[in-house]
Motif scaffolding. Sequence first.
Motif, PDB file in Angstrom:
ATOM      1  N   THR A 314      -6.383  -2.151  11.677  1.00  0.00           N
ATOM      2  CA  THR A 314      -7.058  -3.612  11.559  1.00  0.00           C
ATOM      3  C   THR A 314      -8.565  -3.514  11.609  1.00  0.00           C
ATOM      4  O   THR A 314      -8.932  -2.167  11.998  1.00  0.00           O
ATOM      5  CB  THR A 314      -6.838  -4.482  12.795  1.00  0.00           C
ATOM      6  OG1 THR A 314      -7.595  -4.156  13.786  1.00  0.00           O
ATOM      7  CG2 THR A 314      -5.268  -4.657  12.887  1.00  0.00           C
ATOM      8  N   ASP A 315      -9.392  -4.519  11.338  1.00  0.00           N
ATOM      9  CA  ASP A 315     -10.689  -4.233  11.270  1.00  0.00           C
ATOM     10  C   ASP A 315     -11.415  -4.912  12.364  1.00  0.00           C
ATOM     11  O   ASP A 315     -12.518  -5.395  12.585  1.00  0.00           O
ATOM     12  CB  ASP A 315     -11.453  -5.070   9.940  1.00  0.00           C
ATOM     13  CG  ASP A 315     -12.935  -4.597   9.964  1.00  0.00           C
ATOM     14  OD1 ASP A 315     -13.375  -3.283  10.325  1.00  0.00           O
ATOM     15  OD2 ASP A 315     -13.690  -5.570   9.380  1.00  0.00           O
ATOM     16  N   SER A 316     -10.425  -4.882  13.687  1.00  0.00           N
ATOM     17  CA  SER A 316     -10.830  -5.653  14.823  1.00  0.00           C
ATOM     18  C   SER A 316     -11.208  -4.567  15.934  1.00  0.00           C
ATOM     19  O   SER A 316     -11.419  -5.124  17.230  1.00  0.00           O
ATOM     20  CB  SER A 316      -9.796  -6.715  15.320  1.00  0.00           C
ATOM     21  OG  SER A 316      -9.828  -7.442  14.370  1.00  0.00           O
ATOM     22  N   GLY A 317     -11.446  -3.374  15.619  1.00  0.00           N
ATOM     23  CA  GLY A 317     -11.474  -2.458  16.890  1.00  0.00           C
ATOM     24  C   GLY A 317     -10.316  -1.729  17.528  1.00  0.00           C
ATOM     25  O   GLY A 317     -10.446  -1.253  18.523  1.00  0.00           O
ATOM     26  N   PHE A 873      -5.525 -10.262  20.766  1.00  0.00           N
ATOM     27  CA  PHE A 873      -5.453  -9.830  19.611  1.00  0.00           C
ATOM     28  C   PHE A 873      -4.019  -9.826  19.167  1.00  0.00           C
ATOM     29  O   PHE A 873      -3.650 -10.030  18.138  1.00  0.00           O
ATOM     30  CB  PHE A 873      -6.028  -8.439  19.931  1.00  0.00           C
ATOM     31  CG  PHE A 873      -5.635  -7.380  18.676  1.00  0.00           C
ATOM     32  CD1 PHE A 873      -6.470  -7.432  17.618  1.00  0.00           C
ATOM     33  CD2 PHE A 873      -4.671  -6.143  18.799  1.00  0.00           C
ATOM     34  CE1 PHE A 873      -6.160  -6.465  16.446  1.00  0.00           C
ATOM     35  CE2 PHE A 873      -4.407  -5.365  17.916  1.00  0.00           C
ATOM     36  CZ  PHE A 873      -5.238  -5.480  16.855  1.00  0.00           C
ATOM     37  N   ARG A 874      -2.973  -9.407  20.005  1.00  0.00           N
ATOM     38  CA  ARG A 874      -1.710  -9.235  19.716  1.00  0.00           C
ATOM     39  C   ARG A 874      -1.096 -10.920  19.591  1.00  0.00           C
ATOM     40  O   ARG A 874      -0.236 -10.988  18.708  1.00  0.00           O
ATOM     41  CB  ARG A 874      -0.856  -8.507  20.684  1.00  0.00           C
ATOM     42  CG  ARG A 874      -1.098  -6.892  20.728  1.00  0.00           C
ATOM     43  CD  ARG A 874      -0.667  -6.185  21.820  1.00  0.00           C
ATOM     44  NE  ARG A 874       0.524  -6.424  22.171  1.00  0.00           N
ATOM     45  CZ  ARG A 874       1.262  -5.790  23.226  1.00  0.00           C
ATOM     46  NH1 ARG A 874       0.432  -5.119  24.154  1.00  0.00           N
ATOM     47  NH2 ARG A 874       2.572  -5.931  23.400  1.00  0.00           N
ATOM     48  N   ALA A 875      -1.522 -11.484  20.333  1.00  0.00           N
ATOM     49  CA  ALA A 875      -1.272 -13.153  20.205  1.00  0.00           C
ATOM     50  C   ALA A 875      -1.639 -13.787  18.705  1.00  0.00           C
ATOM     51  O   ALA A 875      -0.860 -14.256  18.068  1.00  0.00           O
ATOM     52  CB  ALA A 875      -1.524 -13.849  21.280  1.00  0.00           C
ATOM     53  N   GLU A 939     -12.146 -14.564  14.870  1.00  0.00           N
ATOM     54  CA  GLU A 939     -12.045 -13.356  15.186  1.00  0.00           C
ATOM     55  C   GLU A 939     -11.767 -12.800  16.377  1.00  0.00           C
ATOM     56  O   GLU A 939     -12.481 -13.508  17.513  1.00  0.00           O
ATOM     57  CB  GLU A 939     -13.130 -12.536  14.557  1.00  0.00           C
ATOM     58  CG  GLU A 939     -13.253 -11.096  14.800  1.00  0.00           C
ATOM     59  CD  GLU A 939     -14.608 -10.527  14.237  1.00  0.00           C
ATOM     60  OE1 GLU A 939     -14.648  -9.368  14.034  1.00  0.00           O
ATOM     61  OE2 GLU A 939     -15.696 -11.354  14.496  1.00  0.00           O
ATOM     62  N   VAL A 940     -10.739 -12.005  16.691  1.00  0.00           N
ATOM     63  CA  VAL A 940     -10.696 -11.389  18.174  1.00  0.00           C
ATOM     64  C   VAL A 940     -11.319  -9.874  17.932  1.00  0.00           C
ATOM     65  O   VAL A 940     -10.611  -9.238  17.123  1.00  0.00           O
ATOM     66  CB  VAL A 940      -9.658 -11.419  18.504  1.00  0.00           C
ATOM     67  CG1 VAL A 940      -9.205 -10.732  19.963  1.00  0.00           C
ATOM     68  CG2 VAL A 940      -8.965 -12.727  18.593  1.00  0.00           C
ATOM     69  N   ASP A 941     -12.491  -9.603  18.631  1.00  0.00           N
ATOM     70  CA  ASP A 941     -12.998  -8.242  18.433  1.00  0.00           C
ATOM     71  C   ASP A 941     -12.760  -7.488  19.525  1.00  0.00           C
ATOM     72  O   ASP A 941     -13.276  -7.546  20.667  1.00  0.00           O
ATOM     73  CB  ASP A 941     -14.790  -8.486  18.255  1.00  0.00           C
ATOM     74  CG  ASP A 941     -15.292  -6.899  17.797  1.00  0.00           C
ATOM     75  OD1 ASP A 941     -14.904  -6.059  18.275  1.00  0.00           O
ATOM     76  OD2 ASP A 941     -16.147  -6.914  16.843  1.00  0.00           O
ATOM     77  N   LYS A 944     -16.052  -5.105  20.771  1.00  0.00           N
ATOM     78  CA  LYS A 944     -17.016  -5.703  21.353  1.00  0.00           C
ATOM     79  C   LYS A 944     -16.550  -6.572  22.519  1.00  0.00           C
ATOM     80  O   LYS A 944     -17.261  -7.085  23.175  1.00  0.00           O
ATOM     81  CB  LYS A 944     -17.831  -6.524  20.427  1.00  0.00           C
ATOM     82  CG  LYS A 944     -18.665  -5.964  19.242  1.00  0.00           C
ATOM     83  CD  LYS A 944     -19.447  -6.810  18.332  1.00  0.00           C
ATOM     84  CE  LYS A 944     -20.317  -5.867  17.508  1.00  0.00           C
ATOM     85  NZ  LYS A 944     -20.791  -6.699  16.524  1.00  0.00           N
ATOM     86  N   ARG A 945     -15.082  -6.690  22.858  1.00  0.00           N
ATOM     87  CA  ARG A 945     -14.559  -7.485  23.534  1.00  0.00           C
ATOM     88  C   ARG A 945     -15.131  -8.967  23.585  1.00  0.00           C
ATOM     89  O   ARG A 945     -15.601  -9.557  24.583  1.00  0.00           O
ATOM     90  CB  ARG A 945     -14.912  -6.851  25.247  1.00  0.00           C
ATOM     91  CG  ARG A 945     -14.249  -5.644  25.289  1.00  0.00           C
ATOM     92  CD  ARG A 945     -14.406  -5.096  26.740  1.00  0.00           C
ATOM     93  NE  ARG A 945     -15.802  -4.726  27.112  1.00  0.00           N
ATOM     94  CZ  ARG A 945     -16.288  -3.762  27.067  1.00  0.00           C
ATOM     95  NH1 ARG A 945     -15.704  -2.649  26.749  1.00  0.00           N
ATOM     96  NH2 ARG A 945     -17.525  -3.307  27.465  1.00  0.00           N
ATOM     97  N   GLN A 946     -14.945  -9.641  22.337  1.00  0.00           N
ATOM     98  CA  GLN A 946     -15.416 -10.848  22.230  1.00  0.00           C
ATOM     99  C   GLN A 946     -14.537 -11.582  21.397  1.00  0.00           C
ATOM    100  O   GLN A 946     -13.957 -11.003  20.433  1.00  0.00           O
ATOM    101  CB  GLN A 946     -16.559 -10.873  21.915  1.00  0.00           C
ATOM    102  CG  GLN A 946     -17.030 -10.255  20.407  1.00  0.00           C
ATOM    103  CD  GLN A 946     -18.493 -10.203  20.051  1.00  0.00           C
ATOM    104  OE1 GLN A 946     -19.373 -10.472  20.791  1.00  0.00           O
ATOM    105  NE2 GLN A 946     -18.813 -10.521  18.637  1.00  0.00           N
TER     106      GLN A 946
END
Length: 982
Positions: A314-317, A873-875, A939-941, A944-946
């Motif tokens: 994923t591109d979410s870190g 993120f998983r949800a 977005e869930v990053d 960056k925890r945001q």
Amino acid sequence: MEDTRSEPGSLQNLITRSHGANIVDEPVVPEADARDLRDRNAIFQDSDQLLEKIDDDAFLEPGDMVELSADGSTKLAVYIRTLGRQAQFYTAEGEWCHRFLGNLWWAHRHFVDASEVEAILPYLPSTQVPMEELNELHFMGIEVPRDAGAKLIDKMNKFLRATNEIYRAHADTLDHVYDLVADEKHLKYATLTQIASKVLRISDVSQILQPELFATHRACMQTDVGFAVESSNHWANGEYEIMSKREMTVLRQVRDWLREYQEELTKRVYSDVGHTGSDFAPNSGVSSGAQVIAEFVKKARQIVTNSRQFRSFTDSGGIGPSRIQLQPQLSNISGINGTAIKHVVLGSFTEKESVILRFIEIWTARRCLRAKSQLSAMGPMLLRAIGMYDGFNLDQRTGFTFLQEMGVFAPWENRVAFHTRLALPGYHFDTLTDELQGKATESVRHWVPEDSMKHLRKDWGNLEVFCIDNVAAQEIDDGISLEKIEGDDSKFWIHVHVANPTAFFSPEHPMSKYAVQLTETLYLPEKLYPMLNQYITQKYFSLEKDRPALTFSAKINTNGDILESKITPSTIHNVKHFSFETIAQELAPETTEFSSVNRLMVGHNPVPTTIPKKNSNKHISTTMDDSQRQTLKTLKELGAARQRQRQLNGAVNISFRFLDASVYCMELTQPYRKAIRRIDGDPTIVVTTGEFDPTPGDKTASADSLVSNIMLLTCEIAALWTSSRGIPVIYRGTRENPDLPSPYEYKRLVLDPLVGPNGVPPFLKTIEYMSLVGRAYSSVNPVRHQIIGTDAYTKVTSPLRRYGDMVAHWQIEAALRHEAETGKSLVGTTDHSYLPFSRAQVETALPHISKRESHISHAKRNAQLHWVMQAMFRAFYFKEAKLPDTFEVYIWAVDTLNFEQMQGITKELRLDVLVKEDKTTRAQRGLERGDWWQAKIDEVDLYKRQIVMTPLRLISRAEPEVIADSIAPLFSGRKGFMQTPK
């Protein structure tokens, strides 16, 4: 003005910028991320974070000169004043700008007298500027007299010329500052004065001049890598972090390999070689460095390709959940906490490949490379060569995900633990922590407990001691008792019994030396890093039956007045353990936040709450009898009465956000840098919270307020006792900002009239008040603490997990022994020769302890956020839990990193989110503080925890702020303080 463009380290060619240029701070705090840089606007989740909410730095004063960062270059500027939330500066080029305070790395205090800035005040804005003009540089208008700012400009340029002269004279050492001050093996910390003393060979630090300090600062910051600044206000009291030469060797080695690799590829493009691929055959005349990178690239492609068969990129870190799910099993690693994780070893990395992985770890997890340094460009170069991330930003977030795909990091790796200044054991970037931990562990094997306070201990007999803590608490620091006074129902003795480890070992013991290095126990949802050896703590010190304690006692009446206080070494026997939940349900079930809990869970069903957390408190009781219930109610009432007294003295009752992430079914491992692994299965994450309500309400967390009020009373007692004897300990307090309205008057005129039935004021007004209070700081002398409403305050209630508390206990114990030996009270005495720590020693230790406590406080909050983000993120992306299609979001602050979005809190899960400005919001005059918006997750990053949200519909808008005539004088000359301009 003389031309200094060719001078070593000259600023002249860096600060010439056109009209309207932006002052945008380059993130030269290498370990900082977006969440860290927003910390001044953070919402505090527990009392420790509240009390340590602001850095212990000083305020800028008119006439101070600072260094402003501007797109990688720098400017000298004089601080003029603060207007609302904006600071105003005047540069050496005659420009003015407004910006938020923060990210200032150097300052020359009292560069000019405050009166010297008055000449330009009539020509500068007297209010905040719109957000779009923040950070812009503006030239003074042509109507401004030429000499209005001439004196300031001339003095700044003279200072710059003096700095350049010093740099020229010492270029041979300043250009090699890193090599002169770095340690071979260990991370090192040093102040600018210490660095200048060594590099400029000035032994008497009092003789170091300000231009010499600035020349040294420039030398450090111009070094491509090796130096890191400590905080967003580094100028005030920060230390420079200096990378070890051992790690620098890793960075330089990989840099050289990558250069050879790039050169080889370039040769192939412009030569007659048959192909231009990156696979180099052995012994083909290719340099060894190019061959190392080529072999790593080939292996990395194979590992990443294999990883994607089991987990999605994923591109979410982060990478997605495992396609192989396991049922929880008992684990030798996690004890009674069942694991649903399996490690599959697939091969190994060579020593040189491990070096490359170490480089990527430094770049992505520890963030020790300056954004625009040459070394930071090597990471994207390597990712590009691997060729598995086409179409994605080749940045630190992608690099961190790459290490997860390589199996170096777990798919849920918590980046918080890699924070360099935490220096946690087991991460191997600072061997000093590991060495001290090893010595402390070894000392336990030969340790025989000897009680230095044995002859003074009071036996409390059958007096009930109530220990109230979390179910999973592993070390019990404190317990409370109530003693009635016969014949007087209006007065009671409150006794707070605190664990007493310091009576059994000295400050020189190896356990003490490790404790001062770690400074505080760090609780992460997935792992505990104890300050003291857990075996010793639980066997001898954690409060249980027949344990030693140091008892802090206050005779208090029902009005909350302290009538008498004392400190007594003691032994307790009748100990009762209760959880916060049990106390809340027993004392006031209808008015507690625990009665309306929301829970988000991803992972195994049923919810694994039947699996106790490792080392949970096995003695905890879930019920109480009528006598215990009545005693605890009385303690709660007395604590509340004392709280009201502190409120009269300035304290504010803040309703803390209830947000907790728990992790189950997971084994704990360190990063794999030698073996290639795949991880099957995933942990279960449970996020527990309540709904967010910014208005005053009638619900309170009764257990929390009971304990927190009594603990604050304990710290008051300790401060009264030590200050009356002149004993140097770590006193905590706040320092008011003279540029802002009086917090005392704001509380009296604005806040107090709005307090709700539960004693809690509205959310936004509380935030305003907190911004006025000033900065928290530490001192060896008693200081007023505005936030909690005390004239003296020192922490003493957690010596099992805070080194600062241990210092106070050692000092108090020495005083108690001395008073017993001499038969005389030490009140009013000035002789402190009996103490283990002199005033100078405590003062010297203050910066280290304060900074460590701050870093750990940030780490605890960010670690919770990490696991909340993992669950979200998983949800959100993998539908492991049902989320609302939309959320109600309360807008409360401008995002200081991106003015095109605002910070908000979701009503449903109390999540911190960012809401983007777009055409929907602009049609409603934009996002405004106090708004409620309906929004959906964009977005869930994880990195960056945001969470970023897209607004859909304005639900309601706060009434426009009206400043009443009675309070208008508070904001005279500070127009716009109550609202941030948009």
